[in-house]
Scaffold this active site. Structure first.
Site, short mmCIF file in Angstrom:
data_model
loop_
_atom_site.label_atom_id
_atom_site.label_comp_id
_atom_site.label_asym_id
_atom_site.label_seq_id
_atom_site.Cartn_x
_atom_site.Cartn_y
_atom_site.Cartn_z
N SER A 1 0.87 -1.18 0.00
CA SER A 1 0.00 0.00 0.00
C SER A 1 0.91 1.23 0.00
CB SER A 1 -0.92 0.00 1.22
OG SER A 1 -0.19 0.16 2.40
N HIS B 1 -3.56 -5.98 2.52
CA HIS B 1 -2.71 -7.04 3.08
C HIS B 1 -3.47 -8.34 3.33
CE1 HIS B 1 0.23 -3.76 4.72
NE2 HIS B 1 0.29 -3.90 3.41
N GLU C 1 -4.63 -2.49 9.21
CA GLU C 1 -3.94 -3.09 10.37
C GLU C 1 -4.71 -2.81 11.65
OE1 GLU C 1 0.15 -1.72 10.44
OE2 GLU C 1 0.19 -1.78 8.25
N GLU D 1 1.33 -9.39 6.87
CA GLU D 1 2.25 -8.93 7.92
C GLU D 1 2.27 -9.86 9.14
OE1 GLU D 1 1.70 -4.80 8.86
OE2 GLU D 1 2.51 -4.19 6.93
N ASP E 1 -4.13 1.12 11.44
CA ASP E 1 -3.68 1.79 10.23
C ASP E 1 -4.84 1.67 9.25
OD1 ASP E 1 -2.54 2.86 8.02
OD2 ASP E 1 -0.92 1.39 7.83
N GLU F 1 -3.58 5.69 12.03
CA GLU F 1 -2.62 6.03 10.98
C GLU F 1 -3.36 6.21 9.65
OE1 GLU F 1 0.56 3.14 10.82
OE2 GLU F 1 0.87 3.50 8.68
N ASP G 1 1.55 8.44 7.22
CA ASP G 1 2.40 7.44 6.54
C ASP G 1 2.45 7.80 5.05
OD1 ASP G 1 3.68 5.28 5.45
OD2 ASP G 1 2.09 3.83 5.82
N LYS H 1 9.74 5.09 7.58
CA LYS H 1 10.11 3.88 6.82
C LYS H 1 11.28 4.26 5.93
CE LYS H 1 5.40 2.02 6.06
NZ LYS H 1 4.22 2.19 5.16
N HIS I 1 8.54 -1.32 9.60
CA HIS I 1 8.89 -2.30 8.56
C HIS I 1 7.99 -2.05 7.34
CE1 HIS I 1 5.33 -5.17 9.56
NE2 HIS I 1 4.99 -3.90 9.63
N LYS J 1 6.50 -0.50 14.46
CA LYS J 1 5.60 -1.44 13.80
C LYS J 1 6.48 -2.48 13.12
CE LYS J 1 2.82 0.49 10.80
NZ LYS J 1 1.63 0.64 9.95
P1 PGA Z 1 2.98 -1.31 3.18
O1 PGA Z 1 2.08 -1.30 4.50
O2 PGA Z 1 4.34 -1.74 3.56
O3 PGA Z 1 2.26 -2.29 2.30
O4 PGA Z 1 2.94 0.09 2.64
C1 PGA Z 1 2.53 -0.78 5.72
C2 PGA Z 1 1.81 0.46 6.12
O5 PGA Z 1 0.94 0.97 5.38
O6 PGA Z 1 2.09 0.98 7.19
ZN ZN Z 2 0.50 2.70 6.88
#
Ligand code: PGA
Ligand code: ZN
Length: 428
Positions: A40, A182, A191, A226, A258, A299, A326, A351, A379, A402
């Site tokens: 995503s 996911h 999430e 995940e 999230d 998030e 994010d 990230k 991650h 995370k």
């Molecule tokens: P992604 O998901 O690694 O698929 O972007 C993680 C997130 O959105 O926090």
């Molecule tokens: Zn996210």
């Protein structure tokens, strides 16, 4: 450090998709680093270089070719010097020429190498770098009255140093249930997380017990990308009810989600369980959820290009919970500074592969601290066995980390690394 060799290869991530791993060697020492990959992904992220067939062959060739030619046979005094060179060599604003995946594999390897060369743990080397070389766990200087001429200089310095990160154990933002992209949208939000406070070793005991308990309650359900459970429910509230039961049972816990709302946004509205929500209706839903359940953070509550909606929600709920950016901020220092001016959020997901170098990820942390906001190191949904993010989270003194659910070994390894860091810290 004189670099003897740099060589990259393809390895599979947790989804079985190819990603980049690089090995850097100098004298008798060598270090290896690999990079994760998101699903995503935000559209403002640095460019992940993939060939038409989904492979990373060109990214690998860029490490083995141009990057190796620029680095091998040269002496470097810091990981930062290597990052600067990689950024210059790429020459684009979003790393689209060499690929952020190619660049980050070398950047992480370089960070690891300089920690090894200095004889310090990786988290400590990151802490020193994030703290602008002022040293690990160095406290803010005491406010002994400075000479009048230096008073304002001292005040500015104090303000700066207070805004720099200080190494410490992050809270676990541990993924219990996967939805969204996911888990084929079995659940609307991406999430469902249990936040666990306290020492990592205590938090992990709670994590293991609570994760197993939820597993018993859910029975036989698939796992999501995940490493969290991927059940199906009829109502939006059910996953919150299950997590709220765990919060009642386990002390020092709360709920985070999230929403990854960019993925929910179609035809000018947010689509959840077959129902369309305007931004205002979605805000009302979040407020209701926060009233009913022990929610710690949300998030990406809105799509990445809806900063006004973020700002409105932060004004309404920002004193009670964290509103985390994010896809909105994509670990980009400039975007974080913009978000700070407009008070869009009060916490930032960090990230490293969204920006492409450790140097810039640390700048993103510094911009977040300067705004007075919290950092959550993260991650990606496609992971490798590399545990860099655990050292990074500790080194930058992240509020949280995370690293996924306990149903996948590559996620558990990050938590295991945090447990090892807890012991390393005691011997420092
Ligand atoms: P992604 O998901 O690694 O698929 O972007 C993680 C997130 O959105 O926090
Ligand atoms: Zn996210």
């Amino acid at each position: 450090m004189y670099i003897d060799t740099l060589v990259a290869r393809t390895i599979p991530d947790t989804r079985g998709r190819p990603t980049v791993e690089a090995t850097l060697a100098s004298g008798a020492h060598s270090v290896t680093a690999s990079v994760p990959s998101g699903k995503s992904t935000g559209s403002h992220e640095a460019f992940e270089l993939r060939d038409a067939d989904g492979s990373v062959a060109t990214a690998i060739a860029n490490v083995n070719g141009e990057s190796a030619s620029a680095l091998v046979g040269r002496d470097f005094t810091s990981a930062d010097e290597i990052d600067k060179l990689l950024i210059e060599l790429d020459g684009t604003t979003n790393k689209s020429r060499l690929g952020a995946n190619a660049i980050l594999s070398v950047s992480i390897a370089a960070q690891r190498f300089f920690a090894l060369a200095k004889g310090v743990p990786l988290w400590k080397a990151i802490a020193e770098r994030a703290n602008d070389g002022k040293g690990f766990l160095e406290s803010v200087p005491s406010a002994a009255t400075p000479a009048p001429a230096f008073r304002h200089v001292r005040a500015e310095r104090n303000a700066l140093e207070k805004s720099l990160p200080v190494a410490s154990a992050p809270r676990l933002f541990l993924n219990f249930m996967n939805g969204g992209v996911h888990a084929d949208f079995k659940l609307p939000f991406q999430e469902y997380i249990l936040v666990i406070e306290g020492k990592t070793s205590d938090a992990m005991m709670i994590a293991r017990e609570a994760f197993a308990k939820l597993g018993e309650r859910l029975g036989s359900v698939p796992m999501g990308d995940e490493g969290g459970y991927a059940p199906t429910f009829d109502t939006l509230e059910q996953p919150f009810e299950l997590l709220a039961e765990l919060v009642k049972e386990f002390p020092h816990t709360s709920i985070a989600i999230d929403a990854a709302a960019s993925e929910l946004f179609h035809d000018d509205a947010y689509q959840l369980l077959g129902k369309s929500y305007s931004a205002d209706e979605l805000s009302a839903l979040y407020r209701e959820l926060v009233e009913r359940f022990p929610i710690h953070s949300i998030e990406d509550p809105f799509a990445e290009d809806a900063p006004d909606d973020f700002a409105k929600l932060t004004a309404e709920l920002g004193k009670r919970i964290l509103i985390i950016g994010d896809d909105l901020t994509v670990t980009n220092p400039a975007r974080i500074k913009d978000a700070a001016v407009r008070k869009e959020i009060n916490a930032v997901l960090i990230k490293p592969n969204q920006i492409g170098t450790v140097r810039e990820a640390i700048q993103a942390v510094q911009a977040t601290c300067a705004a007075g906001w919290q950092t959550i190191a993260s991650h990606r949904s496609g992971e490798t066995a590399d545990t860099f993010i655990a050292d990074f989270a500790y080194g930058i003194g992240a509020y949280g980390i995370k690293a996924g659910g306990l149903g996948q070994k590559e996620r558990v390894e990050k938590y295991n690394r945090l447990l090892a860091i807890e012991q390393e810290v005691k011997t420092m």
